[in-house]
Design a protein around this motif. Structure first.
Motif, PDB file in Angstrom:
ATOM      1  N   SER A   1      52.326  44.825  56.759  1.00  0.00           N
ATOM      2  CA  SER A   1      50.958  44.974  57.242  1.00  0.00           C
ATOM      3  C   SER A   1      50.907  44.629  58.726  1.00  0.00           C
ATOM      4  N   SER A   2      49.825  45.040  59.385  1.00  0.00           N
ATOM      5  CA  SER A   2      49.731  44.883  60.837  1.00  0.00           C
ATOM      6  C   SER A   2      49.172  43.529  61.249  1.00  0.00           C
ATOM      7  N   GLY A   3      48.766  42.709  60.311  1.00  0.00           N
ATOM      8  CA  GLY A   3      48.255  41.392  60.663  1.00  0.00           C
ATOM      9  C   GLY A   3      46.752  41.349  60.811  1.00  0.00           C
ATOM     10  N   ILE A   4      46.076  42.477  60.679  1.00  0.00           N
ATOM     11  CA  ILE A   4      44.624  42.479  60.794  1.00  0.00           C
ATOM     12  C   ILE A   4      44.045  41.990  59.476  1.00  0.00           C
ATOM     13  N   ASN A   5      43.053  41.135  59.557  1.00  0.00           N
ATOM     14  CA  ASN A   5      42.413  40.607  58.359  1.00  0.00           C
ATOM     15  C   ASN A   5      41.672  41.725  57.631  1.00  0.00           C
ATOM     16  N   ALA A   6      42.294  42.260  56.616  1.00  0.00           N
ATOM     17  CA  ALA A   6      41.692  43.371  55.882  1.00  0.00           C
ATOM     18  C   ALA A   6      40.705  42.844  54.856  1.00  0.00           C
ATOM     19  N   GLU A   7      39.591  43.531  54.770  1.00  0.00           N
ATOM     20  CA  GLU A   7      38.626  43.229  53.719  1.00  0.00           C
ATOM     21  C   GLU A   7      38.814  44.282  52.647  1.00  0.00           C
ATOM     22  N   TRP A   8      38.925  43.871  51.423  1.00  0.00           N
ATOM     23  CA  TRP A   8      39.209  44.791  50.322  1.00  0.00           C
ATOM     24  C   TRP A   8      37.911  45.188  49.654  1.00  0.00           C
ATOM     25  N   PRO A   9      37.780  46.385  49.117  1.00  0.00           N
ATOM     26  CA  PRO A   9      38.830  47.396  49.060  1.00  0.00           C
ATOM     27  C   PRO A   9      38.920  48.165  50.370  1.00  0.00           C
ATOM     28  N   LEU A  10      40.105  48.473  50.768  1.00  0.00           N
ATOM     29  CA  LEU A  10      40.378  49.196  52.002  1.00  0.00           C
ATOM     30  C   LEU A  10      40.839  50.602  51.641  1.00  0.00           C
ATOM     31  N   ARG A  11      40.192  51.600  52.228  1.00  0.00           N
ATOM     32  CA  ARG A  11      40.591  52.983  51.958  1.00  0.00           C
ATOM     33  C   ARG A  11      41.987  53.213  52.519  1.00  0.00           C
ATOM     34  N   PRO A  12      42.793  53.988  51.811  1.00  0.00           N
ATOM     35  CA  PRO A  12      44.160  54.259  52.297  1.00  0.00           C
ATOM     36  C   PRO A  12      44.123  54.885  53.698  1.00  0.00           C
ATOM     37  N   GLY A  13      44.921  54.342  54.569  1.00  0.00           N
ATOM     38  CA  GLY A  13      45.041  54.885  55.913  1.00  0.00           C
ATOM     39  C   GLY A  13      43.942  54.485  56.880  1.00  0.00           C
ATOM     40  N   GLU A  14      42.912  53.774  56.412  1.00  0.00           N
ATOM     41  CA  GLU A  14      41.791  53.420  57.291  1.00  0.00           C
ATOM     42  C   GLU A  14      42.240  52.528  58.449  1.00  0.00           C
ATOM     43  N   LEU A  15      43.017  51.515  58.132  1.00  0.00           N
ATOM     44  CA  LEU A  15      43.482  50.598  59.167  1.00  0.00           C
ATOM     45  C   LEU A  15      44.372  51.318  60.180  1.00  0.00           C
ATOM     46  N   LYS A  16      45.282  52.143  59.684  1.00  0.00           N
ATOM     47  CA  LYS A  16      46.177  52.887  60.568  1.00  0.00           C
ATOM     48  C   LYS A  16      45.374  53.826  61.472  1.00  0.00           C
ATOM     49  N   LEU A  17      44.359  54.471  60.925  1.00  0.00           N
ATOM     50  CA  LEU A  17      43.523  55.369  61.707  1.00  0.00           C
ATOM     51  C   LEU A  17      42.788  54.606  62.817  1.00  0.00           C
ATOM     52  N   LEU A  18      42.258  53.426  62.504  1.00  0.00           N
ATOM     53  CA  LEU A  18      41.585  52.610  63.522  1.00  0.00           C
ATOM     54  C   LEU A  18      42.554  52.214  64.625  1.00  0.00           C
ATOM     55  N   LYS A  42      44.482  39.877  70.380  1.00  0.00           N
ATOM     56  CA  LYS A  42      43.099  39.407  70.243  1.00  0.00           C
ATOM     57  C   LYS A  42      42.399  40.067  69.054  1.00  0.00           C
ATOM     58  N   TYR A  43      42.549  41.386  68.937  1.00  0.00           N
ATOM     59  CA  TYR A  43      41.811  42.120  67.917  1.00  0.00           C
ATOM     60  C   TYR A  43      42.447  42.058  66.535  1.00  0.00           C
ATOM     61  N   CYS A  44      43.694  41.614  66.438  1.00  0.00           N
ATOM     62  CA  CYS A  44      44.327  41.551  65.123  1.00  0.00           C
ATOM     63  C   CYS A  44      43.681  40.482  64.238  1.00  0.00           C
ATOM     64  N   LYS A  45      42.864  39.648  64.828  1.00  0.00           N
ATOM     65  CA  LYS A  45      42.169  38.610  64.074  1.00  0.00           C
ATOM     66  C   LYS A  45      40.832  39.095  63.520  1.00  0.00           C
ATOM     67  N   LYS A  46      40.463  40.335  63.838  1.00  0.00           N
ATOM     68  CA  LYS A  46      39.173  40.886  63.421  1.00  0.00           C
ATOM     69  C   LYS A  46      39.273  41.490  62.022  1.00  0.00           C
ATOM     70  N   SER A  47      38.162  41.500  61.329  1.00  0.00           N
ATOM     71  CA  SER A  47      38.106  42.205  60.048  1.00  0.00           C
ATOM     72  C   SER A  47      38.091  43.703  60.336  1.00  0.00           C
ATOM     73  N   VAL A  48      38.384  44.501  59.325  1.00  0.00           N
ATOM     74  CA  VAL A  48      38.400  45.952  59.507  1.00  0.00           C
ATOM     75  C   VAL A  48      37.025  46.444  59.946  1.00  0.00           C
ATOM     76  N   GLU A  49      35.968  45.891  59.378  1.00  0.00           N
ATOM     77  CA  GLU A  49      34.611  46.302  59.750  1.00  0.00           C
ATOM     78  C   GLU A  49      34.359  46.026  61.234  1.00  0.00           C
ATOM     79  N   LYS A  50      34.735  44.832  61.676  1.00  0.00           N
ATOM     80  CA  LYS A  50      34.554  44.489  63.086  1.00  0.00           C
ATOM     81  C   LYS A  50      35.490  45.303  63.968  1.00  0.00           C
ATOM     82  N   LEU A  51      36.694  45.591  63.474  1.00  0.00           N
ATOM     83  CA  LEU A  51      37.629  46.404  64.240  1.00  0.00           C
ATOM     84  C   LEU A  51      37.049  47.804  64.435  1.00  0.00           C
TER      85      LEU A  51
END
Length: 176
Positions: A1-18, A42-51
């Motif tokens: 994983s990339s280290g970003i705090n993911a909030e579940w459920p996460l759609r496949p590929g969403e984090l990579k797309l961001l 700095k941004y790897c500490k953000k949730s996916v929503e905040k990212l």
């Protein structure tokens, strides 16, 4: 994983797309590698929503800056021609048309400046970051780039005049 705090459920590929969208914006802004690294940490500490919000802010500022840079390029092309004194002897020369074109270009620049400043303020206030383009603080660049462009066009004309046998100065009193 990339280290970003993911909030579940996460759609496949969403984090990579961001991540790809953010990297594309930074690449288009020609951010130096160290800036990209610092911001990524700095941004790897953000949730996916905040990212997602971070990405939207950076894409917005990137789009507005690239639009402004396009207007600056149009002004430069216009002034390159308009600063050529040989045009004054052309039958096609019309100072009123030229001034109208200049006014339209500067109105486009002013509109673009307003949009860019709003986007810069959003990044500064919401993220605490300084936006750079080609490694240069963009707010500072905006305050000087038109003057710098006109200066370099003038230097280019001087260089051309010197290469063509020197500049002729009229009405210059003789030196004692």
């Amino acid at each position: 994983s990339s280290g970003i705090n993911a909030e579940w459920p996460l759609r496949p590929g969403e984090l990579k797309l961001l991540e790809e969208r953010l990297m594309r914006a930074w690449s288009e802004l020609e951010l130096p590698e160290q800036d990209k690294i610092d911001l990524t940490i700095k941004y790897c500490k953000k949730s996916v929503e905040k990212l997602g919000k971070v990405v939207n802010l950076w894409e917005g500022v990137c789009k507005s800056i690239l639009t402004r840079e396009s207007v600056i390029a149009d002004i430069e092309a216009f002034e390159r021609h308009a600063s050529d004194s040989r045009r004054l002897f052309s039958k096609e020369f019309n100072c009123f048309v030229e001034e109208r074109q200049r006014s339209i270009l500067h109105a486009r620049l002013q509109k673009s400046d307003t949009r860019v400043k709003a986007c810069l303020t959003g990044i500064e206030e919401k993220l605490g970051d300084v936006v750079r383009h080609q490694g240069r603080d963009y707010r500072e660049k905006m305050s000087r780039d038109l003057t710098e462009m006109l200066y370099w066009l003038q230097q280019e004309r001087r260089s051309e005049a010197l290469q063509d046998g020197g500049m002729v100065m009229l009405d210059v009193p003789p030196t004692p």
